[in-house]
Design an enzyme around this catalytic site. Structure first.
Site, short mmCIF file in Angstrom:
data_model
loop_
_atom_site.label_atom_id
_atom_site.label_comp_id
_atom_site.label_asym_id
_atom_site.label_seq_id
_atom_site.Cartn_x
_atom_site.Cartn_y
_atom_site.Cartn_z
N CYS A 207 3.60 -15.35 4.39
CA CYS A 207 3.08 -14.27 3.85
C CYS A 207 3.90 -13.85 2.63
CB CYS A 207 3.38 -12.92 4.79
SG CYS A 207 5.11 -13.17 5.44
N HIS A 454 8.85 -10.38 6.60
CA HIS A 454 7.52 -10.02 6.21
C HIS A 454 7.50 -9.71 4.76
CE1 HIS A 454 3.52 -10.05 6.95
NE2 HIS A 454 3.21 -8.78 7.01
#
Length: 1115
Positions: A207, A454
């Site tokens: 990500c 993330h």
């Protein structure tokens, strides 16, 4: 809420694995697909609003004894919903602890259910909570993604290492903070339809790369330059970065669904491990731009990277008292701005250009002027059209010897004016005609802690008021508050939904905050935000991608039609001959290596036989097929021939009838009989009296086993009846004597029994598909062969193990390799290793097993005859290793095991040094014996000096050992054992004096202000009525601190971990109670100052799981 979960006794492991479905989501956290009832149509009721959040603690005792792949916590309720924590104690196909938040009743919820949660998961450090590992994320839970979390939460090597503090008394503590938020309709959401943009699929932990690629893609000038990089139709995207990036950008521009990044990472030369490593966005950005800059040289787009991102600043040093100035111009592609201690971007720029004075001991040596007072600083010559600001959210904490994340509030404006205050950031050489007014284009966000998390990005592609959030596959419209204010960091207070109760507000430290900012200069906006259409894309690229799309559609159809087909795997004698004795020894064939046919289920079997005839050249009427069957003892053998009626059925009907496992495959054995001219002939008729047997021949002289063929025999006949045929198959004389053995099974152990040649096959319980191995009987001399018969050879093959031996001093280097048997006893192993090393006494060898997770030796060696077999030495939890470590001892191991070795750090009273001594004494010895032994090894300040032994951990004294305590109870693996002389003042302590703990500490910068201890703790005698000023004089003398440094020190009394700062006039005595028990919870006098002391070489690093591989792009 705290839960204690008993260890699982018969908790069954779920059949399904938690792995992403590649057709759905390639997110960083695997999901478990829950089956829902299609008949149910009611949508789950909206959640009650009280309570919205909860902290749940899960205590897992006997952690190392968990023998299930998955382990669930008890159910807890948040927001009216049932949740539980799911862990993989040995990792979910990785060498990390895997941990997820799971919807406990997902399988029973009505069709279409959905819930949204923001949550954090933590493994608690039970020795020092500051080292607890916590990760935060948020997720829309639904039937297809009923759990979410972190596959690589923390390395198993850290978790299972007792000294790290996560596993204490075989117990692990896990915490979850869960807040339920408003539900979003996730699965019906169409990013392209709702926003006009598509997302990027996540390969596991990429990500961070996705957020950067979306940011670069949405700089149209950059995208156009990538399209114009020369590529050819002969290039392979997986080997060409330009082509892979062109392909990715094209798909982002024209696809209707999310785009995969695997081609691009392969073009980087990354392996799977690299792709799953979380790297740094800034590092990847720099390396990628350098690669592109290099590949753009000599092309029409040469210099694009510099034009977009390159700025220049001037480093200067200017003398104050003489006319001398030194300057140096440097370029930059991005700027790193401090977050700690800065309220916003402007404060960071102020700090960036802050003037440093070089004076005193730090004067500048000016050429021709000797040492001079000077000013040193940085000013900007020019800024680039696209300004990339890297916010220093992560920094190295020298006190803790680890990386930390700074979650402080840090503001950034929509418009950034770098000409402010009459151009205070600009050098005199700067072009004042250029207006350095910038508009915010992108906000890259990191959610989580230093150990992972993330990444996603907020971007406004056209610099309009509309922001978009690019979170892997999902793209959503967002307002300016979400993009800016909510990414400042700091703390967030969740709303109280039940004002009738006086509940304290639930605060989340915002682990989600801006990490990188991209600004575009107003005057360059029209050039940068340009139009990019198909005419910018090479024709060969459009053709290639159209073909890719067609192939993708074909694959989709293939999958969609998979239920209409079955795979038939056909094994023949040729396959068995090829594999036995080379790839396999047991059973007959590896079905993955035989010819397979993909056939429609509705195809008549006779039609399939025609396909076989074309493939193998065997006429249809000469083929006889046998069904394979898995027996109860886990062997796999041909079971029976297909009947004529079965051969009239369809392929699908035969598969269903023959395959209890109901998988998509049908396995067959093709029996082909050959005549004298080696041409196929009709197979003999098979009656119920006939059985098909397979034969392997063993050569004991060369230890070789091979397949020699098969025979159809009568069950009433005897093995002696076929000896002639077997001799012919083996190439022996017709009347050669042979011995026969039946290969019965090989799991979990080999079973191979001799057959009585005079007993019928029926009485020997021989049936279709059985395997008989045979050999010549051995003479007395030949019986000395290493593996003289079939059973011994098969036993050897099943249990042989090539073991790599390493010395304990060099645990990363293989010293030698030996082939051993898993059944070898402890004595067998050490005798063979001693023989290899030329060691006369095998008992002087000590072996240590390998930790498969840390890739290091286990902390405790193997005890003398402490294991039964080699297999026990090589197993580590659910893993098996092929590494053993050895050391040669000066005394036999049984004798050594009666002794205890302690590692003691002696702090000299006369020298500023610490020396480690290994004290070896009988286990029944006492601490007094250790001290007496130590006195013979160290230099004391005087002959009558007395020593004591302390237990020190994390810079605090936990215990003074009584001299009578037996050393077998002391564990120096967890704590540091410190020996020191008892000061005279402590020996002469008065009845009203008090002995207090004194620890060094510092406070972390930022909002947390957490206390961090460091340095060497010590005791101090304080007297009744004594003030801090008097005590300070004694402390300074004891520690030899210069006046200039000591003047900056602060002093505080600590109770329950909280400091109470003292004034010089305060009476310290009154702050401390008289106690004989010592521990980290006790009161102590704290000395606050900067830790300037060098790290001790012997000090263990308490936190090593911030290891990160550097980003490399190989092509």
């Amino acid at each position: 809420m705290t839960m204690m979960t008993p260890p699982p006794l018969d908790q069954q492991e779920d059949e399904e694995m938690l792995v992403p479905n590649p057709d759905l989501v390639e997110g960083p956290q695997p999901m478990e697909v829950a089956q829902t009832d299609p008949a149910a149509t009611a949508v789950e009721n909206p959640p009650p609003e009280d309570p919205p959040s909860l902290k749940f603690t899960w205590t897992i005792p006997m952690f190392t004894r968990l023998n299930t792949r998955k382990h669930y916590s008890d159910v807890f309720v948040v927001g009216g919903y049932k949740w539980r924590i799911l862990i993989f104690p040995k990792g979910n196909n990785v060498d990390h602890l895997s941990m997820y938040l799971d919807v406990a009743d997902a399988a029973n919820l009505p069709y279409g259910w959905s819930r949204y949660s923001q949550f954090s998961l933590a493994v608690v450090n039970q020795v020092n909570n500051r080292y607890s590992i916590r990760k935060e994320t948020q997720h829309q839970f639904n039937a297809r993604e009923s759990d979410w979390g972190f596959t690589s939460f923390m390395p198993l090597s850290e978790l299972y290492e007792p000294t790290r503090g996560y596993l204490v008394n075989d117990t692990v503590l896990i915490e979850a903070e869960v807040a339920v938020r408003k539900v979003l309709d996730y699965w019906s959401y169409d990013s392209k339809k709702e926003t006009g943009f598509v997302g990027l699929k996540n390969q596991g932990a990429t990500c961070y790369m996705n957020s950067l690629l979306q940011t670069l893609y949405h700089i149209p000038y950059f995208r156009k330059a990538v399209y114009h990089m020369p590529t050819t139709e002969n290039d392979a995207p997986t080997a060409s970065i330009p082509l892979a990036l062109q392909s990715l950008f094209y798909k982002l521009q024209y696809n209707d669904t999310s785009v995969a990044t695997k081609e691009l990472t392969k073009s980087f030369g990354w392996d799977t491990y690299d792709s799953f490593m979380q790297h740094d966005v800034q590092e990847l950005n720099r390396v990628l731009c350098e690669k592109l800059e290099d590949k753009m040289k000599g092309t029409v787009v040469e210099g694009t990277i510099q034009k977009l991102f390159e700025g220049h600043h001037m480093n200067y040093i200017e003398c104050i008292n003489v006319d001398y100035k030194s300057t140096r111009k440097e370029s930059f592609y991005d700027l790193q701005l401090d977050v700690k201690g800065c309220k916003d971007v402007y404060a960071s720029f102020d700090k960036y250009v802050e003037v440093e004075r070089l004076e005193g001991d730090n004067k500048y040596h000016a050429e021709g002027h000797d040492l001079q007072d000077a000013k040193k600083g940085v000013l900007f010559i020019d800024f680039p059209p696209v300004l990339q600001l890297q916010l220093k959210r992560f920094e190295y904490d020298f006190m803790r010897d680890t990386m930390v994340k700074i979650n402080d509030r840090y503001e950034f404006p929509l418009q950034l004016d770098l000409d402010r205050e009459d151009g205070r950031y600009l050098s005199p050489d700067a072009d004042k005609s250029v207006r350095n007014l910038y508009t915010l284009h992108s906000v890259l966000v990191h959610s989580g802690g230093v150990h992972g998390g993330h990444y996603y990005a907020f971007i406004r592609p056209t610099l309009s008021d509309q922001w978009y959030k690019f979170d892997d596959e999902r793209v959503t419209k967002e307002d300016v508050k979400r993009a800016l204010e909510e990414q400042y960091g700091g703390e967030e207070e969740l709303p109280q939904n039940n004002p009738g109760f006086n509940n304290p507000p639930f605060k989340f430290t915002k682990y989600s905050n801006a990490y990188m900012l991209v600004y575009i200069r107003e005057s360059d906006k029209d050039k940068i935000i340009c139009n990019v259409d198909e005419k910018d894309i090479a024709e060969h690229l459009r053709v290639r991608l159209k073909k890719e799309q067609e192939e993708k559609e074909d694959k989709r159809k293939y999958k969609a039609q998979a239920h209409l087909f079955t795979t038939i795997k056909v094994a023949r004698d040729d396959d068995i001959t090829e594999q036995i004795g080379k790839n396999i020894y047991f059973d007959l064939v590896d079905h993955e290596k035989v010819r397979s046919f993909r056939i429609q289920k509705q195809t008549p079997f006779q039609q399939f036989k025609e396909e076989v005839a074309k493939e193998f050249g065997v006429p249809v009427q000469l083929q006889r097929f046998w069904i394979w069957a898995k027996r109860q003892n886990h062997t796999y053998r041909p079971n029976r021939p297909l009947s004529p009626n079965e051969e009239l059925q369809t392929v699908g009907q035969i598969r269903e009838a023959s395959n209890k496992a109901n998988n998509a495959e049908l396995k067959l054995f093709l029996e082909i009989e050959r005549g004298p001219d080696d041409l196929p002939i009709p197979p003999p008729e098979k009656t119920s009296e006939d059985i098909l047997l397979f034969f392997k021949l063993y050569d004991p002289e060369n230890a070789v086993l091979r397949y020699v063929g098969r025979l159809m025999v009568k069950s009433s006949s005897k093995p002696m009846d076929i000896v002639g045929q077997l001799n012919k198959m083996a190439g022996f004389a017709p009347d050669e004597e042979i011995e026969l053995f039946e290969e019965i099974k090989f799991e979990p152990c080999v079973m191979c029994e001799q057959i009585d040649k005079k007993t019928s096959f029926r009485l020997c319980q021989i049936e279709d598909g059985d395997i008989i191995c045979y050999q010549k009987p051995l003479s007395i001399e030949e019986s000395e062969f290493r593996y003289p018969d079939v059973p011994s050879f098969l036993e050897y093959v099943q249990n042989r193990e090539l073991v790599r031996f390493r010395t304990l001093e060099k645990p990363k280097e293989d010293e030698f390799t030996m082939e051993l048997s898993k059944l070898h006893t402890y004595d067998d192993v050490v005798e063979r290793v001693a023989e290899k090393l030329g060691l006369d006494d095998p008992s002087k060898l000590r072996l240590t097993s390998h930790n498969c997770y840390s890739q290091q030796p286990k902390p405790q060696p193997i005890k003398y005859r402490g294991v039964d077999h080699l297999s026990d030495m090589l197993v580590h939890y659910n893993q098996t290793s092929d590494i053993l470590y050895y050391e040669v001892l000066d005394i036999p191991l049984p004798e050594l095991q009666g002794l205890k070795t302690l590692k003691v750090a002696f702090h000299s009273a006369t020298k500023d040094e610490v020396i480690i001594h290994n004290i070896r004494l009988p286990k029944q010895s006492t601490v007094g014996d250790v001290i007496n032994e130590l006195k013979t090894k160290v230099e004391l300040s005087h002959q009558d000096a007395e020593l004591r032994l302390l237990e020190v951990f994390f810079h605090k004294i936990y215990k003074i050992f009584p001299s009578t305590e037996r050393i077998e109870n002391i564990n120096d693996q967890y704590w540091t054992l410190r020996a020191e002389e008892i000061p005279e003042e402590e020996k002469n302590i008065g009845p009203n004096d008090r002995l207090i703990h004194v620890y060094h500490f510092t406070k972390e910068a930022g909002q947390n202000q957490q206390v961090q201890n460091f340095g060497e703790p010590f005791f101090l005698v304080i007297h009744e009525g004594e003030t801090l000023e008097e005590i300070k004089t004694r402390i300074q003398k004891k520690l030899h601190v210069p006046d200039e440094d000591f003047a900056k020190w602060k002093f505080a009394s600590f109770s329950m971990g909280r400091p109470d700062y003292l004034l010089d006039t305060d009476v310290v005595y009154n702050r401390f109670q008289r106690r004989d028990v010592y521990g980290a919870w006790e009161q102590y006098l704290g000395l606050e100052h900067i830790d300037n002391a060098p790290k001790r070489a012997y000090a263990a690093n308490q936190n090593r799981h911030a290891y990160e591989k550097p980003v490399k792009i190989y092509n």
